[in-house]
Design a protein around this motif. Sequence first.
Motif, PDB file in Angstrom:
ATOM      1  N   ILE A 173       0.833  -1.205   0.000  1.00 45.61           N
ATOM      2  CA  ILE A 173       0.000   0.000   0.000  1.00 45.61           C
ATOM      3  C   ILE A 173       0.873   1.264   0.000  1.00 45.61           C
ATOM      4  CG2 ILE A 173      -1.654   1.347   1.370  1.00 45.61           C
ATOM      5  CD1 ILE A 173      -2.888  -0.956  -0.236  1.00 45.61           C
ATOM      6  N   GLU A 212       2.239   1.558  -3.569  1.00 46.64           N
ATOM      7  CA  GLU A 212       1.206   1.996  -4.513  1.00 46.64           C
ATOM      8  C   GLU A 212       0.820   3.458  -4.275  1.00 46.64           C
ATOM      9  OE1 GLU A 212      -0.214   0.370  -7.200  1.00 46.64           O
ATOM     10  OE2 GLU A 212       1.414  -1.051  -6.833  1.00 46.64           O
ATOM     11  N   THR A 213       0.745   3.880  -3.030  1.00 51.58           N
ATOM     12  CA  THR A 213       0.399   5.263  -2.726  1.00 51.58           C
ATOM     13  C   THR A 213       1.481   6.209  -3.231  1.00 51.58           C
ATOM     14  OG1 THR A 213      -0.843   4.549  -0.791  1.00 51.58           O
ATOM     15  CG2 THR A 213      -0.244   6.869  -0.887  1.00 51.58           C
ATOM     16  N   VAL A 244      -1.243   5.796  -6.979  1.00 48.70           N
ATOM     17  CA  VAL A 244      -2.461   5.014  -7.140  1.00 48.70           C
ATOM     18  C   VAL A 244      -3.443   5.411  -6.048  1.00 48.70           C
ATOM     19  CG1 VAL A 244      -3.439   2.689  -7.112  1.00 48.70           C
ATOM     20  CG2 VAL A 244      -1.223   3.104  -8.182  1.00 48.70           C
ATOM     21  N   ILE A 253      -6.834   4.364  -4.186  1.00 47.04           N
ATOM     22  CA  ILE A 253      -7.724   3.230  -3.944  1.00 47.04           C
ATOM     23  C   ILE A 253      -8.957   3.764  -3.215  1.00 47.04           C
ATOM     24  CG2 ILE A 253      -7.996   0.984  -2.834  1.00 47.04           C
ATOM     25  CD1 ILE A 253      -4.917   0.715  -2.972  1.00 47.04           C
ATOM     26  N   TYR A 266      -7.957   8.283  -1.561  1.00 45.34           N
ATOM     27  CA  TYR A 266      -6.987   7.680  -0.645  1.00 45.34           C
ATOM     28  C   TYR A 266      -7.617   7.042   0.593  1.00 45.34           C
ATOM     29  CZ  TYR A 266      -3.535   9.997  -3.541  1.00 45.34           C
ATOM     30  OH  TYR A 266      -2.781  10.401  -4.595  1.00 45.34           O
ATOM     31  N   GLY A 308      -9.201   4.185   0.703  1.00 47.22           N
ATOM     32  CA  GLY A 308      -8.808   2.776   0.633  1.00 47.22           C
ATOM     33  C   GLY A 308      -7.352   2.580   0.995  1.00 47.22           C
ATOM     34  N   ASN A 309      -6.510   3.504   0.540  1.00 43.40           N
ATOM     35  CA  ASN A 309      -5.089   3.414   0.865  1.00 43.40           C
ATOM     36  C   ASN A 309      -4.884   3.421   2.377  1.00 43.40           C
ATOM     37  OD1 ASN A 309      -5.521   4.630  -1.809  1.00 43.40           O
ATOM     38  ND2 ASN A 309      -3.293   4.641  -1.938  1.00 43.40           N
ATOM     39  N   TYR A 325      -6.525   0.149   4.097  1.00 47.86           N
ATOM     40  CA  TYR A 325      -5.753  -1.078   3.932  1.00 47.86           C
ATOM     41  C   TYR A 325      -4.400  -0.999   4.634  1.00 47.86           C
ATOM     42  CZ  TYR A 325      -9.322  -2.522   0.657  1.00 47.86           C
ATOM     43  OH  TYR A 325     -10.528  -2.878   0.091  1.00 47.86           O
TER      44      TYR A 325
END
Length: 129
Positions: free
Chosen positions: A79, A82-83, A87, A89, A98, A100-101, A104
């Motif tokens: 995570i 990806e952040t 990305v 999420i 963000y 979801g980021n 998770y």
Amino acid sequence: MNEQEAIDFVIRELGKHHPKNDIIQKLCESNSMNWNQAEKFIQQVESRYQGSIASKQSPVITLMGIGLVLAGLILSVFIIYETLQGVIIFFLRLPIPYLGNVTYFLAGIGMIAGGLRGMRDTLVQMWNS
């Protein structure tokens, strides 16, 4: 079955994570105990032989803890990666960037903390007895 055999049986069965009701039933069938006596007997064995029971349970709990820590670490690192790549999420189709980021990432941290706490509790039980 004499008392020492019954104690060994209870320690062995609790070490295998068997339900207490099943252990009580087997004690009632093999000894001349009623249900309440068997429950009290199991409570006494649990309090007296905590370390022995914990040492029999520790391999399973330790493996689960290690797996949970590794899964949490992988999730958190993924995570973060990806952040940092930009990305976004979304979580539960909510239009909050963000969310979801963060969710998770916190789930991964929770997995790490839970795995470490479970292993620590097992070791403390073993050492305190």
